[in-house]
Motif scaffolding. Structure first.
Motif, PDB file in Angstrom:
ATOM      1  N   MET A 136       4.084  -2.583   0.941  1.00  0.00           N
ATOM      2  CA  MET A 136       5.330  -1.951   1.347  1.00  0.00           C
ATOM      3  C   MET A 136       5.696  -0.944   0.270  1.00  0.00           C
ATOM      4  O   MET A 136       5.781  -1.289  -0.916  1.00  0.00           O
ATOM      5  N   SER A 137       5.891   0.284   0.674  1.00  0.00           N
ATOM      6  CA  SER A 137       6.380   1.312  -0.249  1.00  0.00           C
ATOM      7  C   SER A 137       7.757   1.725   0.239  1.00  0.00           C
ATOM      8  O   SER A 137       7.936   2.018   1.421  1.00  0.00           O
ATOM      9  N   ALA A 138       8.748   1.722  -0.636  1.00  0.00           N
ATOM     10  CA  ALA A 138      10.119   1.983  -0.187  1.00  0.00           C
ATOM     11  C   ALA A 138      10.988   2.435  -1.346  1.00  0.00           C
ATOM     12  O   ALA A 138      10.660   2.232  -2.522  1.00  0.00           O
ATOM     13  N   TYR A 139      12.105   3.046  -0.971  1.00  0.00           N
ATOM     14  CA  TYR A 139      13.135   3.446  -1.918  1.00  0.00           C
ATOM     15  C   TYR A 139      14.408   2.689  -1.533  1.00  0.00           C
ATOM     16  O   TYR A 139      14.760   2.634  -0.351  1.00  0.00           O
ATOM     17  N   PRO A 140      15.127   2.090  -2.485  1.00  0.00           N
ATOM     18  CA  PRO A 140      16.292   1.259  -2.134  1.00  0.00           C
ATOM     19  C   PRO A 140      17.371   2.050  -1.407  1.00  0.00           C
ATOM     20  O   PRO A 140      17.703   3.175  -1.803  1.00  0.00           O
ATOM     21  N   ILE A 141      17.924   1.458  -0.355  1.00  0.00           N
ATOM     22  CA  ILE A 141      19.025   2.071   0.384  1.00  0.00           C
ATOM     23  C   ILE A 141      19.691   0.996   1.227  1.00  0.00           C
ATOM     24  O   ILE A 141      19.030   0.139   1.802  1.00  0.00           O
ATOM     25  N   ILE A 161       5.839  -1.312  -3.727  1.00  0.00           N
ATOM     26  CA  ILE A 161       5.929  -0.192  -4.657  1.00  0.00           C
ATOM     27  C   ILE A 161       7.255   0.515  -4.431  1.00  0.00           C
ATOM     28  O   ILE A 161       7.521   0.994  -3.325  1.00  0.00           O
ATOM     29  N   GLN A 162       8.109   0.545  -5.451  1.00  0.00           N
ATOM     30  CA  GLN A 162       9.352   1.309  -5.350  1.00  0.00           C
ATOM     31  C   GLN A 162       9.038   2.753  -5.707  1.00  0.00           C
ATOM     32  O   GLN A 162       8.652   3.072  -6.834  1.00  0.00           O
ATOM     33  N   THR A 163       9.211   3.631  -4.748  1.00  0.00           N
ATOM     34  CA  THR A 163       8.857   5.035  -4.926  1.00  0.00           C
ATOM     35  C   THR A 163      10.052   5.851  -5.428  1.00  0.00           C
ATOM     36  O   THR A 163      11.177   5.349  -5.500  1.00  0.00           O
ATOM     37  N   GLU A 164       9.799   7.131  -5.721  1.00  0.00           N
ATOM     38  CA  GLU A 164      10.861   7.984  -6.236  1.00  0.00           C
ATOM     39  C   GLU A 164      11.803   8.474  -5.144  1.00  0.00           C
ATOM     40  O   GLU A 164      12.920   8.883  -5.421  1.00  0.00           O
ATOM     41  N   ASP A 165      11.354   8.451  -3.889  1.00  0.00           N
ATOM     42  CA  ASP A 165      12.205   8.853  -2.772  1.00  0.00           C
ATOM     43  C   ASP A 165      11.549   8.408  -1.467  1.00  0.00           C
ATOM     44  O   ASP A 165      10.448   7.836  -1.462  1.00  0.00           O
ATOM     45  N   GLU A 166      12.237   8.687  -0.355  1.00  0.00           N
ATOM     46  CA  GLU A 166      11.745   8.225   0.942  1.00  0.00           C
ATOM     47  C   GLU A 166      10.530   9.017   1.422  1.00  0.00           C
ATOM     48  O   GLU A 166       9.709   8.499   2.199  1.00  0.00           O
ATOM     49  N   ILE A 167      10.394  10.264   0.979  1.00  0.00           N
ATOM     50  CA  ILE A 167       9.215  11.047   1.355  1.00  0.00           C
ATOM     51  C   ILE A 167       7.965  10.397   0.767  1.00  0.00           C
ATOM     52  O   ILE A 167       6.949  10.203   1.456  1.00  0.00           O
ATOM     53  N   ALA A 168       8.047  10.045  -0.498  1.00  0.00           N
ATOM     54  CA  ALA A 168       6.918   9.366  -1.138  1.00  0.00           C
ATOM     55  C   ALA A 168       6.668   8.002  -0.487  1.00  0.00           C
ATOM     56  O   ALA A 168       5.511   7.581  -0.323  1.00  0.00           O
ATOM     57  N   ALA A 169       7.735   7.319  -0.109  1.00  0.00           N
ATOM     58  CA  ALA A 169       7.595   5.984   0.479  1.00  0.00           C
ATOM     59  C   ALA A 169       6.773   6.021   1.761  1.00  0.00           C
ATOM     60  O   ALA A 169       5.830   5.241   1.946  1.00  0.00           O
ATOM     61  N   VAL A 170       7.117   6.938   2.669  1.00  0.00           N
ATOM     62  CA  VAL A 170       6.427   6.953   3.954  1.00  0.00           C
ATOM     63  C   VAL A 170       5.009   7.511   3.820  1.00  0.00           C
ATOM     64  O   VAL A 170       4.074   7.018   4.468  1.00  0.00           O
ATOM     65  N   THR A 171       4.818   8.522   2.978  1.00  0.00           N
ATOM     66  CA  THR A 171       3.466   9.070   2.830  1.00  0.00           C
ATOM     67  C   THR A 171       2.538   8.077   2.138  1.00  0.00           C
ATOM     68  O   THR A 171       1.346   7.999   2.452  1.00  0.00           O
ATOM     69  N   MET A 172       3.082   7.274   1.222  1.00  0.00           N
ATOM     70  CA  MET A 172       2.275   6.241   0.585  1.00  0.00           C
ATOM     71  C   MET A 172       1.881   5.164   1.598  1.00  0.00           C
ATOM     72  O   MET A 172       0.750   4.665   1.596  1.00  0.00           O
ATOM     73  N   ALA A 173       2.819   4.818   2.486  1.00  0.00           N
ATOM     74  CA  ALA A 173       2.510   3.837   3.538  1.00  0.00           C
ATOM     75  C   ALA A 173       1.432   4.375   4.477  1.00  0.00           C
ATOM     76  O   ALA A 173       0.526   3.639   4.894  1.00  0.00           O
ATOM     77  N   ILE A 174       1.521   5.671   4.808  1.00  0.00           N
ATOM     78  CA  ILE A 174       0.512   6.284   5.674  1.00  0.00           C
ATOM     79  C   ILE A 174      -0.857   6.272   4.979  1.00  0.00           C
ATOM     80  O   ILE A 174      -1.878   5.940   5.589  1.00  0.00           O
TER      81      ILE A 174
END
Length: 591
Positions: A219-224, A246-259
């Protein structure tokens, strides 16, 4: 004896309201009662009014109650804001420290307990939450041993001395209020619970558990808010199964890392709320173009922009379906209960890989954060379906690349994982041919678009709608989604008692829309009430677009940040059925 009761505690955020609620409800859960909780909290770490309300019942419940039996108040603001919910035999347990006053017009008994003073006598004012818990528990006449067990579980890691101090705080609060009241109050004596073991969790925890059961390992995500609990749950659980968060730097990184991790063959997900979903849109389009499965959770909250981060809303429906530029196949599921949060998460991963598309799981704040009882989950139902993944690929004499995006009748192409022999192919976000090589050929473009969009022509989803339809031709068909289901069911009981026949339909598949199933039920009803937490009637618009019946549809909208109450739905449905209008005509002598 009574079969259900409503309890609320309020104060300033950060002074123990949440922990009081947690221990109080945990003890009730141990006794086997059914519980449904609602959190009203501010979008800050400390300060600002907050309250937690719990409905307690001997039978299953899925909504908060209209009224209130017991209000526990740490400050006067709590009384001023919430005392109007108390019915005639309700009571207020308040800290004597702030000289509590019952507002004019509120008929409730006040018990002023020196909550803070008792806690300070025991060493610290931090224990005032346990004093308050003991006082309200005692009024119910329930065994203190059960509550003490919950206290031990909460504070056991801090050592025996801390546990004993808190147990003593509970006892002193109980003793004090019982002396004031002359013993437990008869009007609050609950019937015994069935004693059966039940789960008690928030929707976000159920989604996290479902992800683990589904085989998700990244799971890659940014807290919200209100999605963070999914990440927090999986941080504790995934490493036990060889996975990671993995806590990412933002939501763009979160979804692309998941992809990216999904492309590599690992079941992957991310979770966010409306603002994060907006940032993810381009990447969701990438997943659609490259046909990489990915699961995204959207926990809807008040918008737009930062909006109301800690309040209820269901206003992302259009964004979920139409937010990405261009046209891609995607699936949007909307669970409506704790159990569905679990099972639908498993289904989301299976659908994502079967159809090689992004799957979005849409909840709302009340479903994500409202803590509820649910029956024990059946893990025997869990099946993992990885879809059309090919292995042992034969060599090709011409040394051509693997046709990852081959044109097929179903639109679903053979998927190969990176590193598999003879499976080399291009992956790009631009339009491409069967091997993934960029292509601007008009003929290829049309064929590739048609191929991708064909995937969902024969989509198979379990229970695209939920239906409670006891009437062949009801006066009303009440339609909702997400957390509104239990509240609608309670309102329907009152409607039926008033002679208004009603059926209830919950839409669980938002896209592709289950038009035939919905149309069949709408055709039978005299009027259709669509109930949703937004200002523009997005679910109703979706129904009109896909099914029609514009002339039958009546919107019931609420967008003040609070969930629907059963009484609100009852009154609005009366109006929709024409009952209230007729009553006014009779009252004014016009009939």
């Amino acid at each position: 004896m009574i079969s259900q009761l409503s309890w609320k505690i309020g104060g300033q955020q950060g002074e123990g309201v949440e922990s009081t609620d947690r221990i109080f409800s945990t003890a009730l859960n141990r006794l086997g009662y059914y519980l449904y909780g609602y959190r009203h909290f501010s979008s800050r770490i400390k300060g600002g009014h907050t309250n937690n309300k719990i409905r307690i019942s001997t039978s299953p419940i899925r909504s908060i109650s209209d009224d209130l039996d017991i209000l526990v108040a740490f400050d006067q603001e709590t009384i001023d804001l919430n005392a109007h919910e108390l019915h005639g035999s309700g009571v207020i347990v308040a800290d004597a420290k702030f000289n509590p006053v019952v507002p004019e017009g509120v008929n409730a008994k006040l018990f002023a307990v020196p909550i803070t003073s008792i806690a300070e006598e025991l060493g610290t004012s931090l224990m005032k939450n346990m004093v308050a818990s003991g006082a309200s528990w005692a009024l119910l006449g329930l065994p203190l041993e059960v509550f003490n067990k919950a206290v031990e579980e909460e504070f056991g890691r801090k050592g025996l001395a801390i546990v004993e101090k808190n147990v003593e705080a509970v006892k002193r609060g109980a003793d004090y209020v019982l002396e004031l009241a002359g013993g437990p109050l008869d009007q609050f004596k609950l019937e015994p619970a069935d004693g059966k073991q039940k789960l008690f969790m928030i929707g976000n925890d159920a989604i996290g558990l479902g992800a683990v059961a589904a085989g998700c390992r990244i799971m890659s995500a940014y807290p919200i808010t209100p999605a963070s609990e999914i990440m927090e749950y999986l941080i504790k659980k995934l490493p036990k199964f060889g996975g990671t968060v993995i806590q990412t730097e933002d939501e763009i990184a979160a979804v692309t890392m998941a992809i990216g991790s999904s492309y590599a063959g690992v079941r992957s997900m991310t979770a966010s709320a409306g603002p994060g979903l907006s940032l993810m849109m381009e990447a969701i389009g990438l997943a659609g173009m490259t046909e990489i499965p990915v699961v995204i959770v959207d926990t809807q909250r008040g918008g737009p922009s930062t909006g109301l981060p800690t309040k209820q809303e269901q206003s992302d429906i259009h964004a979920l379906i139409y937010g990405t530029h261009g046209e891609i196949p995607k699936i949007v599921l909307a669970p409506s209960s704790i159990e569905e949060c679990f099972y639908d998460t498993v289904q989301a991963f299976n659908l994502a890989e079967k159809y090689q598309v992004p799957v979005i799981l849409a909840t709302d704040l009340q479903l994500s954060l409202g803590k509820q009882s649910c029956e024990m989950l059946d893990y025997e139902k869990i099946q993992i379906e990885r879809g059309y993944i090919v292995k042992d690929i034969p060599e090709r004499e011409d040394q051509s690349m693997f046709s990852r995006y081959a044109f097929t009748e179903s639109g679903i192409s053979p998927r190969v994982l990176p590193g598999d022999k003879n499976g080399i192919h291009h992956v790009t976000g631009v339009e491409h041919d069967e091997a993934g090589r960029p292509s601007e050929s008009p003929v290829n473009r049309k064929k590739m678009m048609d191929k991708r969009l064909r995937k969902l022509a024969k989509l198979e989803v379990e229970n695209p709608i939920h239906l409670h339809a006891p009437h062949a031709e009801p006066d009303l068909l009440i339609v909702g989604m997400g957390s509104t289901g239990g509240t609608i069911d309670q309102a329907r009981l009152r409607l039926n008692g008033e002679g208004i026949t009603s059926n209830h339909m919950t839409v669980r598949l938002l896209h592709p829309f289950p038009a035939e199933e919905v149309r069949e039920q709408m055709a039978k009803a005299k009027k259709i009430v669509v109930l949703e937490n937004n200002a523009t009637g997005q679910l109703a618009n979706l129904i009109k677009l896909n099914v029609g019946y514009h002339d039958k549809i009546v919107n019931i909208l609420k967008y003040d940040g609070n969930p629907f109450l059963p009484a609100e739905i009852f009154e609005r449905c009366q109006e929709a059925a024409g009952i209230k209008a007729q009553e006014e005509l009779v009252k004014n002598g016009n009939i």
